[in-house]
Write a protein that holds these residues in place. Structure first.
Motif, mmCIF file in Angstrom:
data_model
loop_
_atom_site.group_PDB
_atom_site.id
_atom_site.type_symbol
_atom_site.label_atom_id
_atom_site.label_comp_id
_atom_site.label_asym_id
_atom_site.label_seq_id
_atom_site.Cartn_x
_atom_site.Cartn_y
_atom_site.Cartn_z
ATOM 1 N N GLN A 196 0.714 -0.807 -0.066
ATOM 2 C CA GLN A 196 -0.016 0.369 0.087
ATOM 3 C C GLN A 196 0.830 0.892 -0.051
ATOM 4 O O GLN A 196 1.932 1.041 0.957
ATOM 5 N N TYR A 197 0.131 1.757 -0.739
ATOM 6 C CA TYR A 197 1.304 3.730 -1.074
ATOM 7 C C TYR A 197 0.364 4.657 -1.089
ATOM 8 O O TYR A 197 -0.649 4.577 -1.689
ATOM 9 N N LEU A 198 -0.450 5.866 0.291
ATOM 10 C CA LEU A 198 -0.905 6.454 0.055
ATOM 11 C C LEU A 198 -1.064 7.254 -0.474
ATOM 12 O O LEU A 198 0.141 8.293 -0.355
ATOM 13 N N LEU A 199 -1.718 7.757 -1.420
ATOM 14 C CA LEU A 199 -1.724 9.299 -1.982
ATOM 15 C C LEU A 199 -2.516 9.919 -1.507
ATOM 16 O O LEU A 199 -2.188 11.600 -2.480
ATOM 17 N N LEU A 200 -3.837 9.957 -1.317
ATOM 18 C CA LEU A 200 -4.760 10.594 -0.980
ATOM 19 C C LEU A 200 -4.054 12.071 0.156
ATOM 20 O O LEU A 200 -3.938 12.898 0.055
ATOM 21 N N PRO A 201 -3.106 12.448 0.530
ATOM 22 C CA PRO A 201 -2.269 12.993 1.549
ATOM 23 C C PRO A 201 -1.304 13.768 0.582
ATOM 24 O O PRO A 201 -1.320 15.135 0.809
ATOM 25 N N ALA A 202 -1.380 13.928 -0.569
ATOM 26 C CA ALA A 202 -1.182 14.893 -1.258
ATOM 27 C C ALA A 202 -1.705 15.785 -1.429
ATOM 28 O O ALA A 202 -2.202 17.340 -2.096
ATOM 29 N N ALA A 203 -3.363 15.736 -1.323
ATOM 30 C CA ALA A 203 -4.328 16.355 -1.191
ATOM 31 C C ALA A 203 -4.672 17.783 -0.400
ATOM 32 O O ALA A 203 -4.774 19.374 0.099
ATOM 33 N N SER A 204 -3.099 17.753 0.792
ATOM 34 C CA SER A 204 -2.710 18.993 2.093
ATOM 35 C C SER A 204 -2.029 19.278 1.569
ATOM 36 O O SER A 204 -2.008 20.511 2.211
ATOM 37 N N TRP A 205 -1.271 19.826 -0.129
ATOM 38 C CA TRP A 205 -0.086 20.647 -0.237
ATOM 39 C C TRP A 205 -1.627 21.825 -1.142
ATOM 40 O O TRP A 205 -2.467 20.931 -1.410
ATOM 41 N N ARG A 206 -0.573 22.613 -1.216
ATOM 42 C CA ARG A 206 -1.083 23.547 -1.644
ATOM 43 C C ARG A 206 -2.162 23.398 -3.215
ATOM 44 O O ARG A 206 -2.982 23.659 -4.282
ATOM 45 N N GLN A 207 -0.682 22.848 -3.968
ATOM 46 C CA GLN A 207 -1.383 22.514 -5.373
ATOM 47 C C GLN A 207 0.289 21.196 -5.645
ATOM 48 O O GLN A 207 0.469 21.340 -5.674
ATOM 49 N N LEU A 208 -1.020 20.337 -6.908
ATOM 50 C CA LEU A 208 0.072 19.211 -6.853
ATOM 51 C C LEU A 208 -0.241 19.499 -8.379
ATOM 52 O O LEU A 208 -1.503 18.941 -9.067
ATOM 53 N N ASP A 209 0.804 19.316 -9.733
ATOM 54 C CA ASP A 209 0.617 19.385 -10.772
ATOM 55 C C ASP A 209 1.224 17.840 -11.126
ATOM 56 O O ASP A 209 0.390 17.538 -12.218
ATOM 57 N N MET A 210 1.737 16.958 -11.060
ATOM 58 C CA MET A 210 1.725 15.856 -11.442
ATOM 59 C C MET A 210 1.912 14.727 -10.759
ATOM 60 O O MET A 210 3.031 14.811 -9.688
ATOM 61 N N LEU A 211 1.625 13.165 -10.723
ATOM 62 C CA LEU A 211 2.244 12.006 -10.006
ATOM 63 C C LEU A 211 2.267 11.222 -10.553
ATOM 64 O O LEU A 211 0.910 10.649 -11.253
ATOM 65 N N GLN A 212 3.296 10.337 -10.709
ATOM 66 C CA GLN A 212 3.646 9.345 -11.397
ATOM 67 C C GLN A 212 3.730 8.320 -10.478
ATOM 68 O O GLN A 212 4.626 8.384 -9.335
ATOM 69 N N LEU A 213 3.350 7.227 -11.215
ATOM 70 C CA LEU A 213 3.483 6.056 -10.429
ATOM 71 C C LEU A 213 4.425 4.956 -11.187
ATOM 72 O O LEU A 213 3.925 4.996 -12.590
ATOM 73 N N ARG A 214 5.305 3.701 -10.583
ATOM 74 C CA ARG A 214 6.155 2.520 -11.392
ATOM 75 C C ARG A 214 5.865 1.620 -10.463
ATOM 76 O O ARG A 214 6.936 2.148 -9.418
ATOM 77 N N VAL A 215 5.094 0.765 -10.672
ATOM 78 C CA VAL A 215 5.880 -0.745 -10.317
ATOM 79 C C VAL A 215 6.348 -1.638 -10.984
ATOM 80 O O VAL A 215 5.722 -2.338 -11.995
ATOM 81 N N ILE A 216 7.654 -2.042 -10.392
ATOM 82 C CA ILE A 216 8.416 -3.411 -11.233
ATOM 83 C C ILE A 216 8.139 -4.264 -10.428
ATOM 84 O O ILE A 216 8.870 -5.041 -8.951
ATOM 85 N N ALA A 217 8.109 -5.694 -11.130
ATOM 86 C CA ALA A 217 7.308 -7.234 -10.261
ATOM 87 C C ALA A 217 8.147 -7.420 -11.259
ATOM 88 O O ALA A 217 8.861 -8.109 -12.591
ATOM 89 N N PRO A 218 9.019 -9.386 -10.332
ATOM 90 C CA PRO A 218 9.591 -9.876 -11.328
ATOM 91 C C PRO A 218 8.329 -10.539 -12.150
ATOM 92 O O PRO A 218 6.974 -11.003 -12.538
ATOM 93 N N LYS A 219 8.968 -10.563 -13.939
ATOM 94 C CA LYS A 219 7.846 -11.777 -15.080
ATOM 95 C C LYS A 219 7.550 -13.087 -14.260
ATOM 96 O O LYS A 219 6.676 -12.766 -15.305
ATOM 97 N N ASP A 220 7.556 -13.847 -13.893
ATOM 98 C CA ASP A 220 7.209 -14.236 -12.778
ATOM 99 C C ASP A 220 6.212 -14.560 -11.738
ATOM 100 O O ASP A 220 5.744 -15.558 -10.852
ATOM 101 N N THR A 221 5.292 -13.089 -11.959
ATOM 102 C CA THR A 221 4.216 -13.625 -11.190
ATOM 103 C C THR A 221 3.629 -12.910 -11.640
ATOM 104 O O THR A 221 3.105 -12.454 -12.710
ATOM 105 N N SER A 222 1.569 -12.954 -10.519
ATOM 106 C CA SER A 222 0.591 -12.860 -10.592
ATOM 107 C C SER A 222 0.539 -11.134 -10.015
ATOM 108 O O SER A 222 0.963 -11.015 -9.071
#
Length: 315
Positions: A196-222
């Motif tokens: 889990q990664y909490l993203l909603l706390p970013a709303a506490s900033w005056r402004q958020l222009d860009m949020l980018q997420l990346r998850v890298i998982a091994p190929k042999d996983t679901s």
């Protein structure tokens, strides 16, 4: 006559046992919730703007319950005066944080001192506003989502980081740490790692222009997530860049990405599980012991039938 009735009772006992044994073995799976980590949270209202927030979570091939997290922030001060902005970062294992750097005028300044927040109960109440008191368990096979409760009392320490930003300037901050997954033990063959990664706390900033997420998982996983991450076939424009181990062997990894212009509607939860562990999961509860008792029950039934035949013959 007595023998026949006795065998019938024994058979009935084993028959009921065979029906109940699979469900008993599959019941009460072990579950632990994932560590709650989050975007930076301002302690007070400020004119500072979060221009960029890029999060990369790299799941270990050797241990799916561990992920290396690299985060980059670009924070802007639009005012005509220098500001000092205290921000917090919820995390349990402080020893696992390898570095927190702020780059000012291209020079790295490592913040080695962290102030522990004193009113932990008030801080936990604040996190509840952003959904930290619950997490979403995602089935990596079906994608089915189930809401579960989280115990915020595990957050015993909170870093307070004083960030100083000159007038009309930006600073770039980076965080690097190891995150542990929660565990969902579906049965003896299926172990799901939940993050889990909490993203909603970013709303506490005056402004958020860009949020980018990346998850890298091994190929042999679901893999499955609560947000619509898309599989990427290249490194792309992302900071921090892909780890060198991933870049040199992209065919062994799945890279999932998603970009927002502003704050998303919910937090990120995702699950990962080794491929192959789902095979035969419907029959996972039927162990060799269950089949043994079914065989014994069949033998006892045969003995009852033979006893009845002998009785009819002798009569």
């Amino acid at each position: 006559m007595c023998t026949s009735r006795f065998l019938q009772k024994v058979f009935l006992f084993f028959f009921v046992f065979c029906l109940l044994a699979p469900s008993a073995q599959a019941a009460d799976p072990a579950t632990s919730f994932p560590e709650p980590t989050s975007t930076l949270i301002p302690v007070m209202k400020s004119v500072a703007e979060l221009k960029e927030n890029q999060v990369q979570m790299w799941i270990s091939q050797a241990d799916l319950s561990k992920a290396t997290v690299d985060i980059q922030y670009v924070i802007h001060n639009p005012s005509n005066e220098k500001i000092t902005l205290p921000v917090t970062f919820p995390y349990q294992n402080f020893d696992a944080i390898k570095e927190f750097q702020v780059l000012t005028d291209g020079k790295p300044i490592t913040l080695k001192r962290f102030t522990e927040i004193t009113d932990q109960a008030k801080y936990r109440e604040n996190l509840v506003k952003y959904g930290a008191d619950k997490w979403l368990a995602v089935d990596p096979i079906t994608g089915q989502v189930e809401e579960k409760a989280a115990d915020l009392h595990t957050i015993e320490k909170v870093m307070v980081l004083p960030l100083t930003i000159a007038a009309k300037q930006e600073i770039t901050g980076t965080i690097h740490y190891i995150q542990s997954a929660g565990i969902q033990q579906k049965n003896e063959k299926q172990t799901v790692m939940a993050y889990q990664y909490l993203l909603l706390p970013a709303a506490s900033w005056r402004q958020l222009d860009m949020l980018q997420l990346r998850v890298i998982a091994p190929k042999d996983t679901s893999f499955a997530a609560t947000l619509p991450l898309k599989k990427s076939g290249s490194a792309g424009e992302f900071h921090p860049p892909l780890p060198q181990q991933v870049q040199s062997d992209l065919k062994s990894w799945d890279v999932w990405e998603l970009k927002f212009n502003g704050v998303p509607s919910k937090n990120l939860s995702f699950s990962v599980m080794e491929k192959g562990s789902e095979e035969g999961s419907d029959q996972g509860a039927f162990t060799w012991m269950t089949y043994l008792f079914m065989a014994i029950a069949a033998v006892l039934l045969l003995m009852v039938l033979i006893s009845k035949l002998k009785k009819q013959t002798s009569g």
